[in-house]
Design a protein around this motif. Structure first.
Motif, PDB file in Angstrom:
ATOM      1  N   ALA A  49       0.837  -1.197   0.000  1.00  0.00           N
ATOM      2  CA  ALA A  49       0.000   0.000   0.000  1.00  0.00           C
ATOM      3  C   ALA A  49       0.869   1.244   0.000  1.00  0.00           C
ATOM      4  CB  ALA A  49      -0.920  -0.004   1.212  1.00  0.00           C
ATOM      5  N   SER A  50       2.008   1.182   0.699  1.00  0.00           N
ATOM      6  CA  SER A  50       2.957   2.293   0.660  1.00  0.00           C
ATOM      7  C   SER A  50       3.867   2.092  -0.531  1.00  0.00           C
ATOM      8  CB  SER A  50       3.814   2.317   1.929  1.00  0.00           C
ATOM      9  OG  SER A  50       3.035   2.679   3.021  1.00  0.00           O
ATOM     10  N   PHE A  51       4.106   3.164  -1.260  1.00  0.00           N
ATOM     11  CA  PHE A  51       4.939   3.043  -2.445  1.00  0.00           C
ATOM     12  C   PHE A  51       5.578   4.391  -2.736  1.00  0.00           C
ATOM     13  CE2 PHE A  51       2.129   5.315  -5.346  1.00  0.00           C
ATOM     14  CZ  PHE A  51       0.945   5.273  -4.641  1.00  0.00           C
ATOM     15  N   ARG A 108       6.286   7.004  -5.683  1.00  0.00           N
ATOM     16  CA  ARG A 108       5.880   7.345  -7.043  1.00  0.00           C
ATOM     17  C   ARG A 108       7.111   7.674  -7.882  1.00  0.00           C
ATOM     18  NH1 ARG A 108       0.970  11.571  -7.401  1.00  0.00           N
ATOM     19  NH2 ARG A 108       2.637  12.941  -8.042  1.00  0.00           N
ATOM     20  N   VAL A 149      -3.897   7.193  -8.123  1.00  0.00           N
ATOM     21  CA  VAL A 149      -3.241   7.022  -6.831  1.00  0.00           C
ATOM     22  C   VAL A 149      -1.782   6.640  -7.011  1.00  0.00           C
ATOM     23  CG1 VAL A 149      -3.216   5.688  -4.704  1.00  0.00           C
ATOM     24  CG2 VAL A 149      -5.376   6.405  -5.664  1.00  0.00           C
ATOM     25  N   ARG A 150      -1.520   5.698  -7.872  1.00  0.00           N
ATOM     26  CA  ARG A 150      -0.161   5.148  -7.915  1.00  0.00           C
ATOM     27  C   ARG A 150       0.749   5.849  -8.909  1.00  0.00           C
ATOM     28  NH1 ARG A 150      -0.583   0.737  -4.413  1.00  0.00           N
ATOM     29  NH2 ARG A 150       1.599   0.223  -4.538  1.00  0.00           N
ATOM     30  N   HIS A 151       0.194   6.526  -9.920  1.00  0.00           N
ATOM     31  CA  HIS A 151       1.062   7.188 -10.899  1.00  0.00           C
ATOM     32  C   HIS A 151       0.795   8.674 -11.037  1.00  0.00           C
ATOM     33  CE1 HIS A 151       2.327   3.176 -11.981  1.00  0.00           C
ATOM     34  NE2 HIS A 151       1.064   2.835 -12.144  1.00  0.00           N
TER      35      HIS A 151
END
Lengths: 242, 123
Positions: A122-124, A126, B71-73
């Motif tokens: 969930a933590s990443f 970017r 969210v991720r990019h």
């Protein structure tokens, strides 16, 4: 059996060596990709000018809470913090007592321990260097809260109705939150809320990899410090005048 | 002996299908199958991001993919929930009627702790 012991061992050795070629070459290629990929990209960073920070009424804390719907219950045990201002006093014999107000937030490390321990990914990090939490995936295990050496993360313990900014999702109970460098604003080309609204302009935000940006110039010319350099985490928040 | 077994089996089958037979006989089946009517937004607002039949079947996939990208990019595009709400302003007459009928609860805004903005006007 037309093969003697010597030939058998030779063939076995050759086979073992040959099986190593493919994964080995892939590893080499991957490491090269990482090296070349990181240089041209944007890397967001922040410089905090502590000479300008007077610790006012800790307005940035309030600005941050309103921008990102961070709940504030008035109870230390449950309160979540994205940004907090620490009051530090230096007592040295013979030297005038020096007081500093240090805004502390997620340091957006290059090598973040919170991301390494996350069991659900969930933590990443970017591509532009912002460390984020995908709250849809977070299971609230709080490993990351323990792993973070800056105490930047907090869990939402209580249900929150705070929804001052409708552009940003409401805080969900049972997930971990932390400073996102206001990613929703950065994606639109704006500065984070605390940078834009600081009454003393003590915070500067920009792209570290662009040598013409204000942030890169300050880091290159002025004496800036990072917090806890002995951890080798590569934080991207720099403190001037610490 | 064989005859008795067959009769018993037929009786069992009838008991098993009794609820279906009763509701088919009373004609309720056709009424309950009718899809709910939804109020579409003002056609002057323009076309939807994809065509209607595609959206009807796949809007959840588009939303989920958009969520992943945003969210991720950090790529915020046209398929976002807030972009939906710019035309589909009434959640009770547009989203809810179908979702109640299908028994599906979208986590974005409908469950109690839903955390994305949803228009709640009832006009």
């Amino acid at each position: 059996m037309g093969m003697d012991r010597r030939t058998f061992l030779k063939l076995g050795g050759a086979l073992a060596l040959g099986s190593l070629i493919t994964p080995g070459s892939q590893l080499l290629l991957a490491s090269q990709e990482n090296k070349t990929g990181n240089e041209s990209k944007t890397r967001w960073a922040m410089v905090v000018d502590l000479d300008k920070c007077s610790g006012c009424n800790k307005e940035c804390e309030e600005i941050c809470r309103d921008e990102n719907n961070v709940p504030h219950y008035g109870n230390e045990r449950y309160d979540a913090y994205w940004l907090r201002v620490a009051d530090v006093k230096q007592h040295l014999p013979g030297v005038e007592t020096r007081e500093r107000h240090i805004p502390l937030m997620c340091q957006h490390c290059d090598n973040p321990p919170c991301v390494h321990v996350c069991p659900t990914k969930a933590s990443f990090v970017r591509d532009d260097g912002i460390t984020l939490i995908d709250e849809h995936r977070c299971i609230g295990c709080r490993y990351c809260v323990i792993a973070c050496p800056y105490r930047a993360r907090s869990l939402i313990f209580r249900k929150s109705d705070k929804w001052t900014n409708e552009e940003v999702p409401k805080m969900m109970i049972g997930v971990v939150t932390k400073c996102s460098f206001c990613a929703h604003r950065v994606d639109k080309g704006q500065d984070p809320a605390c940078v834009e609204k600081c009454p003393y302009n003590g915070l500067i935000f920009g792209n570290m990899n662009d040598p013409n940006s204000e942030v890169a110039k300050i880091i290159a010319t002025k004496n800036t410090k990072i917090l806890r350099p002995e951890k080798h985490l590569g934080p991207k928040v720099f403190y001037k005048g610490l | 002996m064989k005859m008795r077994a067959i009769i018993a089996f037929l009786a069992f089958l009838i008991v098993l299908t009794l609820p279906f037979l009763v509701s088919a006989g009373s004609g309720n089946i056709l009424q309950s199958v009718q899809a709910p009517e939804i109020e579409l937004p003002d056609p002057e607002l323009g076309e939807c991001v994809e065509d209607v039949s595609y959206m009807r079947a796949n809007h959840m996939v588009l939303l989920k993919e958009e969520r992943e990208r945003a969210v991720r990019h950090g790529e915020r595009g046209d398929y976002s929930l807030s972009n939906c709400f710019s035309c589909h302003t009434n959640i009770t007459t547009f989203c809810k009627r179908c979702h109640d009928y299908a028994g599906v609860k979208p986590g974005c805004f409908e469950i109690e702790e839903g955390c994305h903005y949803a228009p709640t006007s009832n006009d």
